[in-house]
Design a protein around this motif. Structure first.
Motif, PDB file in Angstrom:
ATOM      1  N   GLY A 155      24.487   6.087  29.245  1.00 30.57           N
ATOM      2  CA  GLY A 155      23.485   5.257  29.787  1.00 30.57           C
ATOM      3  C   GLY A 155      23.484   3.680  29.484  1.00 30.57           C
ATOM      4  O   GLY A 155      22.680   3.069  29.500  1.00 30.57           O
ATOM      5  N   GLY A 156      24.990   3.352  29.737  1.00 35.26           N
ATOM      6  CA  GLY A 156      25.143   1.925  29.588  1.00 35.26           C
ATOM      7  C   GLY A 156      24.988   1.056  31.084  1.00 35.26           C
ATOM      8  O   GLY A 156      24.579   1.810  32.037  1.00 35.26           O
ATOM      9  N   GLU A 157      25.171  -0.240  30.947  1.00 34.77           N
ATOM     10  CA  GLU A 157      25.271  -0.908  32.034  1.00 34.77           C
ATOM     11  C   GLU A 157      26.244  -1.781  31.927  1.00 34.77           C
ATOM     12  O   GLU A 157      26.827  -2.493  31.118  1.00 34.77           O
ATOM     13  N   THR A 158      26.979  -2.209  33.364  1.00 35.33           N
ATOM     14  CA  THR A 158      28.052  -2.812  33.550  1.00 35.33           C
ATOM     15  C   THR A 158      27.405  -4.504  33.566  1.00 35.33           C
ATOM     16  O   THR A 158      26.898  -4.765  34.652  1.00 35.33           O
ATOM     17  N   LEU A 159      27.946  -5.118  32.837  1.00 35.52           N
ATOM     18  CA  LEU A 159      27.277  -6.886  32.893  1.00 35.52           C
ATOM     19  C   LEU A 159      28.229  -7.716  33.509  1.00 35.52           C
ATOM     20  O   LEU A 159      28.014  -8.632  34.204  1.00 35.52           O
ATOM     21  N   ASP A 160      29.221  -7.467  33.578  1.00 35.16           N
ATOM     22  CA  ASP A 160      30.689  -8.266  34.210  1.00 35.16           C
ATOM     23  C   ASP A 160      31.892  -7.516  34.478  1.00 35.16           C
ATOM     24  O   ASP A 160      32.369  -6.762  33.408  1.00 35.16           O
ATOM     25  N   ALA A 161      32.248  -7.694  35.649  1.00 33.65           N
ATOM     26  CA  ALA A 161      33.690  -6.998  35.901  1.00 33.65           C
ATOM     27  C   ALA A 161      34.422  -7.909  36.716  1.00 33.65           C
ATOM     28  O   ALA A 161      34.213  -8.457  37.639  1.00 33.65           O
ATOM     29  N   GLY A 162      35.856  -7.977  36.132  1.00 33.66           N
ATOM     30  CA  GLY A 162      36.871  -8.677  36.831  1.00 33.66           C
ATOM     31  C   GLY A 162      38.011  -8.055  37.037  1.00 33.66           C
ATOM     32  O   GLY A 162      38.161  -7.102  36.368  1.00 33.66           O
ATOM     33  N   PRO A 163      39.342  -8.659  37.405  1.00 32.43           N
ATOM     34  CA  PRO A 163      40.446  -8.011  37.617  1.00 32.43           C
ATOM     35  C   PRO A 163      40.993  -7.680  36.142  1.00 32.43           C
ATOM     36  O   PRO A 163      41.944  -6.689  36.154  1.00 32.43           O
ATOM     37  N   ARG A 164      40.644  -8.282  35.221  1.00 34.70           N
ATOM     38  CA  ARG A 164      41.429  -8.021  34.067  1.00 34.70           C
ATOM     39  C   ARG A 164      40.569  -7.673  32.948  1.00 34.70           C
ATOM     40  O   ARG A 164      41.054  -7.202  31.829  1.00 34.70           O
ATOM     41  N   THR A 165      39.052  -7.746  33.040  1.00 31.54           N
ATOM     42  CA  THR A 165      38.143  -7.197  31.765  1.00 31.54           C
ATOM     43  C   THR A 165      37.009  -6.971  32.423  1.00 31.54           C
ATOM     44  O   THR A 165      36.532  -7.177  33.378  1.00 31.54           O
ATOM     45  N   LYS A 214      24.994   6.955  18.553  1.00 33.53           N
ATOM     46  CA  LYS A 214      25.553   6.954  19.819  1.00 33.53           C
ATOM     47  C   LYS A 214      26.250   5.761  20.112  1.00 33.53           C
ATOM     48  O   LYS A 214      27.220   5.664  20.953  1.00 33.53           O
ATOM     49  N   ILE A 215      26.071   4.491  19.425  1.00 28.28           N
ATOM     50  CA  ILE A 215      27.039   3.385  19.497  1.00 28.28           C
ATOM     51  C   ILE A 215      28.264   3.666  19.126  1.00 28.28           C
ATOM     52  O   ILE A 215      29.295   3.350  19.614  1.00 28.28           O
ATOM     53  N   ASP A 216      28.348   4.461  17.796  1.00 23.76           N
ATOM     54  CA  ASP A 216      29.603   4.666  17.274  1.00 23.76           C
ATOM     55  C   ASP A 216      30.380   5.595  18.317  1.00 23.76           C
ATOM     56  O   ASP A 216      31.779   5.202  18.340  1.00 23.76           O
ATOM     57  N   ASP A 217      29.855   6.563  18.850  1.00 29.72           N
ATOM     58  CA  ASP A 217      30.566   7.355  19.755  1.00 29.72           C
ATOM     59  C   ASP A 217      31.057   6.597  20.861  1.00 29.72           C
ATOM     60  O   ASP A 217      32.019   6.953  21.232  1.00 29.72           O
ATOM     61  N   ALA A 218      30.058   5.946  21.364  1.00 31.75           N
ATOM     62  CA  ALA A 218      30.534   5.006  22.641  1.00 31.75           C
ATOM     63  C   ALA A 218      31.664   4.213  22.404  1.00 31.75           C
ATOM     64  O   ALA A 218      32.604   4.215  23.069  1.00 31.75           O
ATOM     65  N   LEU A 219      31.656   3.541  21.203  1.00 32.49           N
ATOM     66  CA  LEU A 219      32.907   2.670  20.884  1.00 32.49           C
ATOM     67  C   LEU A 219      34.085   3.409  20.573  1.00 32.49           C
ATOM     68  O   LEU A 219      35.223   2.929  21.249  1.00 32.49           O
TER      69      LEU A 219
END
Length: 210
Positions: free
Chosen positions: A150-160, A171-176
């Motif tokens: 249930g997250g959100e992409t904040l920034d997407a580029g060719p490398r990151t 939930k945070i621990d599992d996602a990481l």
């Protein structure tokens, strides 16, 4: 004969020196005496302490300084405004034995401008936010993991790719753990913000502090 002369002759009023109550417990490296009950072996436990404080310059430094001097094990600390202008809520996650938790609450209560302190019940409503940056070699898989949590992409580029996830601590621990496969470059994690569950008050304050 004057009273002062009597004092000089008979010594100070009150119990004899050997009858006077003496402080117990060793002093720590900062010279602060440690309650011997705190030093008795107790299993540490994690808990959330919430403090309702008046907004004054340096209040956060005083709270963190108190925990540092007393050598309390603090895992996270968040602070933010409340529904009342001029007041903030500090939420701390600490891991201490029960006597240490009681000491932490007592010391916080003595600290000005703290208005009210309480330990939240076992299952408070608690959330935190994490922003993390991963390698962008597999954007489709990163997106799938982000949607799954249930997250959100904040920034997407060719490398990151940078995403945010909000939820409880597990939930945070599992996602990481799930993002580890892509190569995590950086993490910014807020720590927990929490309120008491249901109608229970997180802070009890009178009208002078609202």
């Amino acid at each position: 004969m004057s009273r002062n002369q009597n004092v000089r002759r008979d010594g100070l009023e009150g119990p004899e020196p050997e009858e006077r109550k003496r402080p117990v417990g060793r002093r720590n490296s900062q010279g602060i005496r440690v309650d011997p009950e705190v030093e008795v072996e107790h299993e540490p436990r994690r808990t959330i302490i919430s403090a309702y404080v008046a907004d004054e310059p340096g209040v956060l430094a005083r709270v963190s300084g108190l925990f540092h001097r007393r050598q309390f094990n603090i895992e996270s600390l968040t602070v933010g405004p409340t529904q009342n202008e001029g007041y903030s809520r500090i939420t701390m996650v600490i891991e201490e034995p029960d006597p240490g938790i009681e000491q932490a609450k007592k010391q916080l209560n003595k600290l000005l401008p703290v208005v009210h302190v309480r330990e939240l019940d076992e299952k408070p409503v608690a959330r935190e936010l994490v922003i993390l940056k991963v390698d962008g070699d597999e954007p489709d898989k990163v997106q799938a993991i982000t949607e799954m949590y249930g997250g959100e992409t904040l920034d997407a580029g060719p490398r990151t790719i940078t995403v945010q996830i909000t939820g409880d601590e597990s939930k945070i621990d599992d996602a990481l753990d799930a993002y580890e496969q892509f190569g995590i470059r950086e993490i910014a994690r807020t720590g927990q913000a929490a309120l008491a569950r249901g109608e229970a008050e997180t802070a009890r304050v009178d009208e002078t502090h609202t």
